[in-house]
Design a protein around this motif. Structure first.
Motif, mmCIF file in Angstrom:
data_model
loop_
_atom_site.group_PDB
_atom_site.id
_atom_site.type_symbol
_atom_site.label_atom_id
_atom_site.label_comp_id
_atom_site.label_asym_id
_atom_site.label_seq_id
_atom_site.Cartn_x
_atom_site.Cartn_y
_atom_site.Cartn_z
ATOM 1 N N ILE A 188 -24.191 9.170 -29.899
ATOM 2 C CA ILE A 188 -23.953 8.870 -31.309
ATOM 3 C C ILE A 188 -22.681 8.025 -31.312
ATOM 4 C CG2 ILE A 188 -23.619 9.782 -33.626
ATOM 5 C CD1 ILE A 188 -26.324 10.507 -32.275
ATOM 6 N N GLY A 189 -22.878 6.718 -31.296
ATOM 7 C CA GLY A 189 -21.758 5.814 -31.115
ATOM 8 C C GLY A 189 -20.864 5.721 -32.326
ATOM 9 N N LYS A 205 -23.406 14.525 -36.971
ATOM 10 C CA LYS A 205 -24.747 14.120 -36.551
ATOM 11 C C LYS A 205 -24.998 14.542 -35.105
ATOM 12 C CE LYS A 205 -27.916 10.239 -36.146
ATOM 13 N NZ LYS A 205 -28.171 8.793 -36.390
ATOM 14 N N ALA A 206 -23.979 14.391 -34.245
ATOM 15 C CA ALA A 206 -24.129 14.789 -32.848
ATOM 16 C C ALA A 206 -24.415 16.284 -32.732
ATOM 17 C CB ALA A 206 -22.867 14.421 -32.064
ATOM 18 N N LEU A 207 -23.743 17.081 -33.526
ATOM 19 C CA LEU A 207 -23.968 18.529 -33.504
ATOM 20 C C LEU A 207 -25.374 18.871 -33.974
ATOM 21 C CD1 LEU A 207 -20.510 19.740 -34.866
ATOM 22 C CD2 LEU A 207 -21.423 20.125 -32.560
ATOM 23 N N LYS A 225 -35.213 8.403 -30.866
ATOM 24 C CA LYS A 225 -35.053 8.351 -32.321
ATOM 25 C C LYS A 225 -33.601 8.244 -32.765
ATOM 26 C CE LYS A 225 -39.141 11.262 -33.077
ATOM 27 N NZ LYS A 225 -39.616 12.600 -33.520
ATOM 28 N N GLU A 226 -32.696 8.926 -32.062
ATOM 29 C CA GLU A 226 -31.336 9.087 -32.571
ATOM 30 C C GLU A 226 -30.237 8.383 -31.786
ATOM 31 O OE1 GLU A 226 -31.209 10.372 -35.357
ATOM 32 O OE2 GLU A 226 -32.983 11.630 -35.547
ATOM 33 N N SER A 227 -30.433 8.111 -30.510
ATOM 34 C CA SER A 227 -29.353 7.557 -29.695
ATOM 35 C C SER A 227 -29.038 6.117 -30.086
ATOM 36 C CB SER A 227 -29.727 7.603 -28.209
ATOM 37 O OG SER A 227 -28.657 7.111 -27.405
#
Length: 324
Positions: A188-189, A205-207, A225-227
């Motif tokens: 999650i940059g 969001k990372a959690l 989907k999320e990275s």
């Protein structure tokens, strides 16, 4: 005997190709266009020297260097620029098919790295160059590379015995790998200088993503989907890595995991990572058959570098080099 058909560049000129070695008109700011040296009448400007110094010292600010180090870097930059100019002038004596077309292709390939013409122009401006400067730098690169290939590539022969000898002498130091892991991650940059609120949102969001993968959702699916990492298309896979190849916080967390384990959220300058170790691999020595072409290429490049250095000295002895 090993044979190589790809073009070979000398390490002595690689750093000049885009940032320092272009000829022609330069910016006039602070006298940057003023020549500091002429090589058979061709000027080398202060702008070229300054750009090459920055290339040589990497991330450091030239103004922060001690005077003696800055002097040495400036001398090295001028020496490289002189060598490149001599090679360019000599290389122009050789026939090069479709040189203008090759230059155009090189510039087009450079532009592909940027999302727009504006971003491309901005990148050029950041190093004090115009597109004309870049075209002249590309022309010099192509001419010098053609000279190296035509006059030196075939002279730098590499035997099987040389390659085998190098492998045996450097097996432990260069070709033996330590502990390695096959690892994937979800990033999650967030920018290092992002606001506190932005970082807090990214952490949240990372959690949330961590909860999903630890709850059993397939790691690769969530990564796609999320990275925000380029590895997302491979389900977050970084492949096999060894120590010293990733950022320290990432490495510490990854190598502490057991196969199949997923880390907690790990913060690095890139943002927030969730790491999964797929497999652990023991130390291993690369087989000769797997690295012999790599070794042969390195030996060949070093031989070409030595031949080229001697050739540059011959050109210097015949050239008219004037300090301005």
């Amino acid at each position: 005997m090993f044979s190589f058909h790809t073009s070979v560049r000398s390490a002595a000129v690689v750093s000049l190709l885009l940032l320092g070695a272009c000829t022609g008109q330069q910016h006039t700011e602070n006298g940057a266009a003023a020549p500091v040296e002429k090589v058979n009448g061709a000027p080398i400007t202060r702008a070229q020297v300054d750009r090459t110094v920055k290339t040589l010292i990497g991330q450091q600010d030239p103004k922060q260097l001690p005077p003696d180090m800055l002097k040495k870097a400036t001398e090295a930059a001028l020496n490289q620029l002189t060598a490149a100019e001599l090679l360019y002038q000599d290389g122009m004596k050789l026939e090069i098919k479709d040189l203008d077309k090759q230059v155009t292709t090189r510039i087009t390939q450079s532009k592909y790295q940027y999302p727009s013409q504006a971003e491309f122009d901005k990148a050029l401006q950041s190093v004090g160059m115009t597109q004309k400067d870049l075209e002249e730098a590309a022309r010099k690169d192509i001419v010098i590379n053609n000279l190296i290939v035509q006059r030196f590539a075939d002279k730098a022969e590499v035997s099987e015995a040389e390659v085998r000898k190098y492998y045996e002498e450097n097996k432990l130091k260069q070709f033996t790998q330590g502990d390695r892991i096959k690892v994937s991650h979800i990033l999650i940059g967030v920018a290092r200088d992002a606001s506190v609120d932005t970082k807090r949102q990214a952490m949240a969001k990372a959690l949330a993503v961590l909860k999903r993968v630890k709850g059993g959702e397939p790691f690769a699916d969530v990564a796609k989907k999320e990275s925000t990492s380029p590895t997302k298309d491979q389900g977050g896979s970084l492949g096999i890595i060894g120590k010293g190849q990733t950022l320290p916080p990432f490495e510490k967390a990854a190598f502490a995991l057991k196969p199949g384990e997923i880390s907690n959220v790990v913060e690095t300058p890139l943002g927030y990572h969730i790491i999964k170790v797929e497999q652990k691999l023991p130390p291993a020595t690369e087989r000769y058959e797997d690295v012999k072409n790599q070794i042969a290429g390195n030996i060949k490049r070093e031989k070409i570098r030595q031949l080229l250095a001697a050739y540059v000295e011959q050109l210097r002895s015949k050239a008219k080099i004037e300090k301005v």
